[in-house]
Scaffold this motif. Structure first.
Motif, PDB file in Angstrom:
ATOM      1  N   LEU A 190      -2.011  12.126  -6.397  1.00 41.17           N
ATOM      2  CA  LEU A 190      -1.484  11.418  -7.556  1.00 41.17           C
ATOM      3  C   LEU A 190      -0.023  11.770  -7.801  1.00 41.17           C
ATOM      4  O   LEU A 190       0.790  10.908  -8.149  1.00 41.17           O
ATOM      5  CB  LEU A 190      -2.325  11.766  -8.784  1.00 41.17           C
ATOM      6  N   ALA A 191       0.325  13.040  -7.603  1.00 42.65           N
ATOM      7  CA  ALA A 191       1.682  13.487  -7.912  1.00 42.65           C
ATOM      8  C   ALA A 191       2.667  13.253  -6.773  1.00 42.65           C
ATOM      9  O   ALA A 191       3.813  12.858  -7.015  1.00 42.65           O
ATOM     10  CB  ALA A 191       1.660  14.978  -8.264  1.00 42.65           C
ATOM     11  N   SER A 192       2.209  13.494  -5.531  1.00 44.47           N
ATOM     12  CA  SER A 192       3.169  13.501  -4.422  1.00 44.47           C
ATOM     13  C   SER A 192       2.757  12.670  -3.218  1.00 44.47           C
ATOM     14  O   SER A 192       3.483  12.649  -2.216  1.00 44.47           O
ATOM     15  CB  SER A 192       3.409  14.949  -3.958  1.00 44.47           C
ATOM     16  N   GLY A 193       1.619  11.998  -3.270  1.00 41.75           N
ATOM     17  CA  GLY A 193       1.210  11.180  -2.141  1.00 41.75           C
ATOM     18  C   GLY A 193       0.640  12.007  -1.007  1.00 41.75           C
ATOM     19  O   GLY A 193       0.727  13.237  -0.999  1.00 41.75           O
ATOM     20  N   TYR A 194       0.052  11.323  -0.020  1.00 43.70           N
ATOM     21  CA  TYR A 194      -0.575  12.047   1.088  1.00 43.70           C
ATOM     22  C   TYR A 194       0.445  12.791   1.934  1.00 43.70           C
ATOM     23  O   TYR A 194       0.147  13.831   2.527  1.00 43.70           O
ATOM     24  CB  TYR A 194      -1.406  11.086   1.946  1.00 43.70           C
ATOM     25  N   GLN A 195       1.669  12.273   1.998  1.00 44.43           N
ATOM     26  CA  GLN A 195       2.695  12.973   2.768  1.00 44.43           C
ATOM     27  C   GLN A 195       3.199  14.222   2.047  1.00 44.43           C
ATOM     28  O   GLN A 195       3.767  15.116   2.679  1.00 44.43           O
ATOM     29  CB  GLN A 195       3.866  12.034   3.055  1.00 44.43           C
ATOM     30  N   GLY A 196       2.991  14.280   0.749  1.00 44.27           N
ATOM     31  CA  GLY A 196       3.450  15.431  -0.013  1.00 44.27           C
ATOM     32  C   GLY A 196       2.409  16.503  -0.203  1.00 44.27           C
ATOM     33  O   GLY A 196       2.685  17.534  -0.838  1.00 44.27           O
ATOM     34  N   SER A 223      -2.016   6.337  -2.002  1.00 49.14           N
ATOM     35  CA  SER A 223      -2.401   7.685  -2.429  1.00 49.14           C
ATOM     36  C   SER A 223      -3.018   7.673  -3.819  1.00 49.14           C
ATOM     37  O   SER A 223      -3.984   8.404  -4.090  1.00 49.14           O
ATOM     38  CB  SER A 223      -1.180   8.608  -2.412  1.00 49.14           C
ATOM     39  N   ILE A 224      -2.478   6.851  -4.705  1.00 51.49           N
ATOM     40  CA  ILE A 224      -3.047   6.755  -6.053  1.00 51.49           C
ATOM     41  C   ILE A 224      -4.467   6.192  -5.990  1.00 51.49           C
ATOM     42  O   ILE A 224      -5.360   6.633  -6.726  1.00 51.49           O
ATOM     43  CB  ILE A 224      -2.143   5.884  -6.945  1.00 51.49           C
ATOM     44  N   GLY A 225      -4.684   5.237  -5.092  1.00 56.44           N
ATOM     45  CA  GLY A 225      -6.036   4.690  -4.926  1.00 56.44           C
ATOM     46  C   GLY A 225      -7.009   5.751  -4.428  1.00 56.44           C
ATOM     47  O   GLY A 225      -8.141   5.849  -4.911  1.00 56.44           O
ATOM     48  N   LEU A 243       0.802  -1.208   0.000  1.00 58.17           N
ATOM     49  CA  LEU A 243       0.000   0.000   0.000  1.00 58.17           C
ATOM     50  C   LEU A 243       0.846   1.274   0.000  1.00 58.17           C
ATOM     51  O   LEU A 243       0.371   2.335  -0.406  1.00 58.17           O
ATOM     52  CB  LEU A 243      -0.936   0.023   1.217  1.00 58.17           C
ATOM     53  N   ILE A 244       2.089   1.155   0.480  1.00 55.19           N
ATOM     54  CA  ILE A 244       2.947   2.338   0.552  1.00 55.19           C
ATOM     55  C   ILE A 244       4.137   2.216  -0.392  1.00 55.19           C
ATOM     56  O   ILE A 244       5.148   2.878  -0.217  1.00 55.19           O
ATOM     57  CB  ILE A 244       3.436   2.568   1.995  1.00 55.19           C
ATOM     58  N   ARG A 245       4.015   1.353  -1.395  1.00 55.47           N
ATOM     59  CA  ARG A 245       5.079   1.208  -2.373  1.00 55.47           C
ATOM     60  C   ARG A 245       5.189   2.486  -3.200  1.00 55.47           C
ATOM     61  O   ARG A 245       4.214   3.025  -3.689  1.00 55.47           O
ATOM     62  CB  ARG A 245       4.778   0.022  -3.281  1.00 55.47           C
ATOM     63  N   SER A 246       6.405   3.012  -3.318  1.00 52.47           N
ATOM     64  CA  SER A 246       6.629   4.269  -4.028  1.00 52.47           C
ATOM     65  C   SER A 246       6.334   4.117  -5.515  1.00 52.47           C
ATOM     66  O   SER A 246       6.711   3.127  -6.138  1.00 52.47           O
ATOM     67  CB  SER A 246       8.073   4.738  -3.834  1.00 52.47           C
ATOM     68  N   VAL A 247       5.655   5.119  -6.062  1.00 48.70           N
ATOM     69  CA  VAL A 247       5.319   5.139  -7.479  1.00 48.70           C
ATOM     70  C   VAL A 247       5.502   6.568  -7.982  1.00 48.70           C
ATOM     71  O   VAL A 247       5.095   7.531  -7.319  1.00 48.70           O
ATOM     72  CB  VAL A 247       3.861   4.696  -7.728  1.00 48.70           C
ATOM     73  N   ASN A 281       8.492  17.465  -4.505  1.00 52.77           N
ATOM     74  CA  ASN A 281       8.762  16.033  -4.425  1.00 52.77           C
ATOM     75  C   ASN A 281       7.626  15.303  -5.132  1.00 52.77           C
ATOM     76  O   ASN A 281       6.500  15.279  -4.660  1.00 52.77           O
ATOM     77  CB  ASN A 281       8.850  15.605  -2.956  1.00 52.77           C
ATOM     78  N   LEU A 282       7.924  14.705  -6.278  1.00 55.26           N
ATOM     79  CA  LEU A 282       6.895  14.082  -7.113  1.00 55.26           C
ATOM     80  C   LEU A 282       6.957  12.569  -7.032  1.00 55.26           C
ATOM     81  O   LEU A 282       7.035  11.870  -8.033  1.00 55.26           O
ATOM     82  CB  LEU A 282       7.052  14.555  -8.557  1.00 55.26           C
TER      83      LEU A 282
END
Length: 294
Positions: free
Chosen positions: A109-115, A69-71, A5-9, A62-63
């Motif tokens: 989509l671009a930076s995740g929830y942390q971004g 996050s994509i989900g 679920l937290i795999r970087s993309v 940071n992209l």
């Protein structure tokens, strides 16, 4: 949390940009079908401000996103697409909520929830594009306050006026102040413009606290003058004149006037903010110098 679920993309910039353009286009088209031309203009202005902010810091972003996050972004995008249906009524909350959902989805989509913290300013602008208007429609109505203030203006102008709830009554006619005529639309737009100004212009702390309030007051005051004119026209003029100032081109004059007044305030604030403030010591030294010269 499972690792998948937290795999970087890394989602390509082109893909994020393309999705953003499609979502914004959907919102603008639906806003047009809802016959809210003013909101189209404001939306274009707000999105242009966001584009400028992102252009200035694009190299610092940071992209890197992740699968979770994509989900979440996909859920937001599907919500927009599934609700993009015609016909759409004027005042539909979708066209005001969708921009913020779009911004959150693109950020995820671009930076995740942390971004998402990188996009605080942009999300704030999208929040004030439509959410205050939705909250006002759901939780409070300022129509009685507008009717009361309008009656006060007419009374000060010398008219024999009586107010009953949301009705402004003159001896030969009366008007009812609906939610759409209460000024909340103008107040919300000017509030959003004040947020854009404060984000994009360095101003003193005092103005950061007071400018949003000034914006709301300008919108309310200018609209109250408009309602007073409506009451006067109902009592003393023709239906054609009333229609022109109520729903015709005349109604846009007040919106333009409110924006111009607020623009003048922002101009004066920006001029003042560019003037360096002198310390007490500097002012004392100057006064002593002038005293010695005298």
């Amino acid at each position: 949390m499972p690792s998948f679920l937290i795999r970087s993309v890394c989602v390509p910039k082109v893909a994020v940009l393309a999705i953003g353009i499609v979502l914004i286009a959907i919102q603008l088209v639906l806003t047009g079908f809802a016959d809210e031309v003013d909101h189209i203009g404001m939306s274009l202005l707000f999105w242009a401000a966001i584009w400028m902010l992102l252009s200035d810091k694009q190299n610092k972003l940071n992209l890197t996103s992740n699968t979770l996050s994509i989900g979440l972004a996909a859920i937001g995008i599907l919500w927009i697409v599934s609700n993009a249906q015609l016909p759409i009524e004027k005042g539909n909350h979708f066209v005001r909520v969708a921009p913020l959902v779009t911004g959150l989805s693109l950020g995820l989509l671009a930076s995740g929830y942390q971004g998402l913290k990188q996009y605080r300013q942009e999300l704030a602008i999208l929040f004030f594009l439509g959410i205050p208007r939705v909250l006002s429609a759901l939780f409070f109505d300022i129509s009685p306050l507008t009717a009361k203030f309008t009656s006060l203006l007419l009374w000060y102008a010398g008219f024999d006026v009586v107010r009953e709830g949301v009705f402004v009554i003159l001896p030969t006619g009366s008007v009812r102040v609906y939610d759409g005529c209460s000024g909340i639309e103008s107040m919300a737009y000017l509030l959003g413009l004040s947020v854009i100004f404060l984000i994009m212009m360095p101003v003193r702390r005092f103005w950061r606290a007071t400018l949003p309030l000034i914006a709301v007051c300008i919108g309310f005051f200018v609209n109250s003058i408009r309602v007073a004119l409506m009451a006067y026209l109902v009592a003393n003029s023709t239906k054609e004149a009333f229609d022109y100032w109520h729903e015709g081109d005349g109604s846009k004059i007040f919106a333009i006037a409110a924006v111009c007044i607020f623009g003048a305030v922002c101009f004066l604030i920006s001029r003042q903010s560019k003037t360096p403030r002198k310390s007490c010591t500097q002012r004392l030294e100057e006064s002593l110098y002038l005293t010695e010269d005298a």
